[in-house]
Design a protein around this motif. Structure first.
Motif, PDB file in Angstrom:
ATOM      1  N   ARG A 106       0.836  -1.185   0.000  1.00  0.00           N
ATOM      2  CA  ARG A 106       0.000   0.000   0.000  1.00  0.00           C
ATOM      3  C   ARG A 106       0.879   1.246   0.000  1.00  0.00           C
ATOM      4  O   ARG A 106       1.935   1.273   0.626  1.00  0.00           O
ATOM      5  N   LEU A 107       0.407   2.251  -0.709  1.00  0.00           N
ATOM      6  CA  LEU A 107       1.139   3.511  -0.693  1.00  0.00           C
ATOM      7  C   LEU A 107       1.049   4.135   0.689  1.00  0.00           C
ATOM      8  O   LEU A 107      -0.037   4.190   1.277  1.00  0.00           O
ATOM      9  N   PRO A 108       2.154   4.599   1.246  1.00  0.00           N
ATOM     10  CA  PRO A 108       2.114   5.203   2.579  1.00  0.00           C
ATOM     11  C   PRO A 108       1.390   6.546   2.568  1.00  0.00           C
ATOM     12  O   PRO A 108       1.409   7.266   1.567  1.00  0.00           O
ATOM     13  N   ALA A 109       0.729   6.837   3.675  1.00  0.00           N
ATOM     14  CA  ALA A 109       0.108   8.157   3.825  1.00  0.00           C
ATOM     15  C   ALA A 109       1.210   9.194   4.000  1.00  0.00           C
ATOM     16  O   ALA A 109       2.208   8.949   4.670  1.00  0.00           O
ATOM     17  N   VAL A 110       1.036  10.324   3.357  1.00  0.00           N
ATOM     18  CA  VAL A 110       2.039  11.383   3.408  1.00  0.00           C
ATOM     19  C   VAL A 110       1.356  12.699   3.758  1.00  0.00           C
ATOM     20  O   VAL A 110       0.310  13.032   3.209  1.00  0.00           O
ATOM     21  N   LEU A 111       1.947  13.432   4.692  1.00  0.00           N
ATOM     22  CA  LEU A 111       1.435  14.750   5.069  1.00  0.00           C
ATOM     23  C   LEU A 111       2.103  15.812   4.217  1.00  0.00           C
ATOM     24  O   LEU A 111       3.288  15.717   3.899  1.00  0.00           O
ATOM     25  N   SER A 112       1.338  16.823   3.872  1.00  0.00           N
ATOM     26  CA  SER A 112       1.922  17.963   3.178  1.00  0.00           C
ATOM     27  C   SER A 112       2.746  18.774   4.179  1.00  0.00           C
ATOM     28  O   SER A 112       2.659  18.568   5.398  1.00  0.00           O
ATOM     29  N   ILE A 113       3.550  19.704   3.663  1.00  0.00           N
ATOM     30  CA  ILE A 113       4.337  20.576   4.537  1.00  0.00           C
ATOM     31  C   ILE A 113       3.413  21.332   5.486  1.00  0.00           C
ATOM     32  O   ILE A 113       3.706  21.480   6.688  1.00  0.00           O
ATOM     33  N   GLU A 114       2.277  21.787   4.969  1.00  0.00           N
ATOM     34  CA  GLU A 114       1.325  22.535   5.803  1.00  0.00           C
ATOM     35  C   GLU A 114       0.754  21.654   6.910  1.00  0.00           C
ATOM     36  O   GLU A 114       0.594  22.107   8.054  1.00  0.00           O
ATOM     37  N   GLU A 115       0.475  20.390   6.578  1.00  0.00           N
ATOM     38  CA  GLU A 115      -0.084  19.479   7.586  1.00  0.00           C
ATOM     39  C   GLU A 115       0.956  19.134   8.648  1.00  0.00           C
ATOM     40  O   GLU A 115       0.610  18.997   9.833  1.00  0.00           O
ATOM     41  N   VAL A 116       2.212  18.974   8.248  1.00  0.00           N
ATOM     42  CA  VAL A 116       3.270  18.726   9.234  1.00  0.00           C
ATOM     43  C   VAL A 116       3.378  19.905  10.189  1.00  0.00           C
ATOM     44  O   VAL A 116       3.519  19.739  11.410  1.00  0.00           O
ATOM     45  N   THR A 117       3.289  21.114   9.644  1.00  0.00           N
ATOM     46  CA  THR A 117       3.346  22.321  10.480  1.00  0.00           C
ATOM     47  C   THR A 117       2.200  22.338  11.481  1.00  0.00           C
ATOM     48  O   THR A 117       2.399  22.611  12.676  1.00  0.00           O
ATOM     49  N   LEU A 118       0.993  22.020  11.014  1.00  0.00           N
ATOM     50  CA  LEU A 118      -0.178  21.992  11.908  1.00  0.00           C
ATOM     51  C   LEU A 118      -0.011  20.920  12.989  1.00  0.00           C
ATOM     52  O   LEU A 118      -0.379  21.142  14.153  1.00  0.00           O
ATOM     53  N   LEU A 119       0.543  19.779  12.608  1.00  0.00           N
ATOM     54  CA  LEU A 119       0.736  18.691  13.578  1.00  0.00           C
ATOM     55  C   LEU A 119       1.710  19.107  14.667  1.00  0.00           C
ATOM     56  O   LEU A 119       1.461  18.882  15.858  1.00  0.00           O
ATOM     57  N   LEU A 120       2.816  19.726  14.280  1.00  0.00           N
ATOM     58  CA  LEU A 120       3.801  20.169  15.262  1.00  0.00           C
ATOM     59  C   LEU A 120       3.225  21.254  16.167  1.00  0.00           C
ATOM     60  O   LEU A 120       3.485  21.278  17.371  1.00  0.00           O
ATOM     61  N   GLN A 121       2.435  22.151  15.605  1.00  0.00           N
ATOM     62  CA  GLN A 121       1.828  23.212  16.400  1.00  0.00           C
ATOM     63  C   GLN A 121       0.837  22.650  17.412  1.00  0.00           C
ATOM     64  O   GLN A 121       0.647  23.226  18.492  1.00  0.00           O
ATOM     65  N   ALA A 122       0.207  21.502  17.064  1.00  0.00           N
ATOM     66  CA  ALA A 122      -0.789  20.893  17.958  1.00  0.00           C
ATOM     67  C   ALA A 122      -0.174  19.925  18.961  1.00  0.00           C
ATOM     68  O   ALA A 122      -0.883  19.376  19.802  1.00  0.00           O
ATOM     69  N   ALA A 123       1.143  19.720  18.881  1.00  0.00           N
ATOM     70  CA  ALA A 123       1.802  18.797  19.809  1.00  0.00           C
ATOM     71  C   ALA A 123       1.643  19.296  21.244  1.00  0.00           C
ATOM     72  O   ALA A 123       1.763  20.491  21.507  1.00  0.00           O
ATOM     73  N   PRO A 124       1.364  18.381  22.190  1.00  0.00           N
ATOM     74  CA  PRO A 124       1.129  18.785  23.579  1.00  0.00           C
ATOM     75  C   PRO A 124       2.410  19.080  24.353  1.00  0.00           C
ATOM     76  O   PRO A 124       2.841  18.299  25.194  1.00  0.00           O
ATOM     77  N   GLY A 125       3.048  20.190  24.067  1.00  0.00           N
ATOM     78  CA  GLY A 125       4.221  20.597  24.837  1.00  0.00           C
ATOM     79  C   GLY A 125       5.525  20.395  24.097  1.00  0.00           C
ATOM     80  O   GLY A 125       5.594  19.722  23.062  1.00  0.00           O
ATOM     81  N   PRO A 126       6.617  20.975  24.633  1.00  0.00           N
ATOM     82  CA  PRO A 126       7.932  20.926  23.970  1.00  0.00           C
ATOM     83  C   PRO A 126       8.467  19.523  23.761  1.00  0.00           C
ATOM     84  O   PRO A 126       9.122  19.253  22.762  1.00  0.00           O
ATOM     85  N   LYS A 127       8.205  18.602  24.709  1.00  0.00           N
ATOM     86  CA  LYS A 127       8.748  17.249  24.568  1.00  0.00           C
ATOM     87  C   LYS A 127       8.174  16.569  23.339  1.00  0.00           C
ATOM     88  O   LYS A 127       8.919  16.005  22.522  1.00  0.00           O
ATOM     89  N   TYR A 128       6.861  16.622  23.195  1.00  0.00           N
ATOM     90  CA  TYR A 128       6.243  15.943  22.060  1.00  0.00           C
ATOM     91  C   TYR A 128       6.503  16.676  20.752  1.00  0.00           C
ATOM     92  O   TYR A 128       6.611  16.048  19.693  1.00  0.00           O
ATOM     93  N   LYS A 129       6.617  17.995  20.811  1.00  0.00           N
ATOM     94  CA  LYS A 129       6.944  18.737  19.592  1.00  0.00           C
ATOM     95  C   LYS A 129       8.311  18.287  19.063  1.00  0.00           C
ATOM     96  O   LYS A 129       8.483  18.044  17.872  1.00  0.00           O
ATOM     97  N   ALA A 130       9.291  18.171  19.977  1.00  0.00           N
ATOM     98  CA  ALA A 130      10.622  17.713  19.572  1.00  0.00           C
ATOM     99  C   ALA A 130      10.600  16.242  19.158  1.00  0.00           C
ATOM    100  O   ALA A 130      11.284  15.846  18.217  1.00  0.00           O
ATOM    101  N   ALA A 131       9.794  15.428  19.849  1.00  0.00           N
ATOM    102  CA  ALA A 131       9.715  14.000  19.524  1.00  0.00           C
ATOM    103  C   ALA A 131       9.110  13.801  18.146  1.00  0.00           C
ATOM    104  O   ALA A 131       9.574  12.960  17.362  1.00  0.00           O
ATOM    105  N   PHE A 132       8.051  14.569  17.814  1.00  0.00           N
ATOM    106  CA  PHE A 132       7.435  14.446  16.496  1.00  0.00           C
ATOM    107  C   PHE A 132       8.442  14.794  15.403  1.00  0.00           C
ATOM    108  O   PHE A 132       8.555  14.100  14.398  1.00  0.00           O
TER     109      PHE A 132
END
Length: 322
Positions: A106-132
């Protein structure tokens, strides 16, 4: 002797199989899965599995196919029975009769640059932001070393070499109770991964916060769990990624591995040589890396057809009879 997951007495044959798995460092989950699959086979043939014949194996696999068992489950049973027949019974001749079912890739799911940015912004705190962010950048891990979530969660606190744009991270050392995936990671030793200025800044923010909270222990984990002595579990990281994706309004199925897929696809769309991406991802075969060419839409759109490089062809009225 009793089974770890049951109070029923364990037969000498099953005890031997469990011992064979234990000395090879299989995790408890793997041991339980293998025992369950061999037990299912024994129930199908109606007698002890050490009396199995080639015809029994053929009928069992035919039964699985006819009853709609999915390829992952069939292959899981094949792995368990091959181990049982080859190692515990020393019957490799029988193990060769088992057939792996090929799964469509199966083709892997891929996030756009904009979606990656939104995901990092929604990370719950500095630890998870860095982990993502590290889940995408920590791409020099070998695929067989286990899921990205486990690799990221088990990184030792290492040295961020900002001037050289490299992240040196120490993998978890082998210890009792680790299965083949964890041991493969431990044997792989220390690694260097790409270190972008953005990732470096995220790691520095988390480092300062983690030290302030007292959860980053000397020679401890880069991303500790609730107990700082233990690493952030893959399950915790997965849950955090899912929660962040939901909070960001991302409808795709997102996991830590999605960040790795996105990392590779975006590199390809930036015209990075696929052989460089192969090295960064730790793929042994170029064919594995080539999967990303099927999801790199920008690259496909920007490819010039050889026809377009020809001199303009005359467009006239077709000749009669043509």
């Amino acid at each position: 002797m009793t089974s770890p997951s049951s109070c029923r007495p364990v037969s000498a044959l099953r005890a031997r199989m469990i011992e064979d798995m234990s000395v090879r460092g299989f995790t408890e989950k793997t041991r339980n899965d293998y025992v369950r699959n061999v037990r299912a086979f024994a129930a199908f043939i109606g007698r002890s599995p050490d009396t199995a014949t080639a015809e029994d194996l053929r009928r069992f696999q035919l039964h699985q196919a006819q009853t709609g068992v999915q390829p992952p489950s069939i292959n899981s049973a094949v792995a368990a029975l091959r181990f049982f027949l080859t190692v515990t019974l020393d019957r490799p001749d029988l193990a060769r009769r088992l057939t792996i079912v090929r799964e469509p890739r199966r083709l892997p799911a891929v996030l756009s640059i904009e979606e990656v940015t939104l995901l990092l912004q929604a990370a719950p705190g500095p630890k998870y932001k860095a982990a993502f962010a590290t889940a995408g950048a920590w791409s020099s891990g070998r695929p067989k070393a286990g899921p990205v979530g486990r690799r990221t969660a088990r990184l030792r606190g290492g040295r961020a070499q900002g001037r050289r744009h490299r992240l040196r991270a120490h993998a978890a050392a082998g210890r009792a109770g680790q299965g083949p995936q964890e041991l493969a990671l431990a044997k792989a030793g220390d690694r260097h991964a790409m270190l972008s200025p953005q990732l470096l800044e995220l790691l520095r923010v988390w480092w300062r916060e983690g030290r302030r909270l007292g959860v980053l222990l000397p020679r401890g984990w880069l991303f500790p769990g609730r107990n700082p002595v233990e690493p952030l579990s893959a399950r915790q990281l997965n849950r955090a990624v899912h929660a962040a994706a939901e909070a960001a309004g991302i409808k795709k199925r997102v996991s830590p591995h999605t960040l790795r897929h996105s990392f590779a696809t975006h590199l390809l769309e930036q015209d990075t040589d696929i052989r460089v991406i192969q090295v960064l991802l730790g793929h042994a075969k170029l064919d594995t890396t080539a999967l990303y060419t099927r999801v790199a839409n920008t690259t496909i759109r920007n490819v010039t057809s050889p026809l377009d490089r020809l001199a303009p062809l005359p467009v006239g009225r077709p000749r009669s009879g043509v």
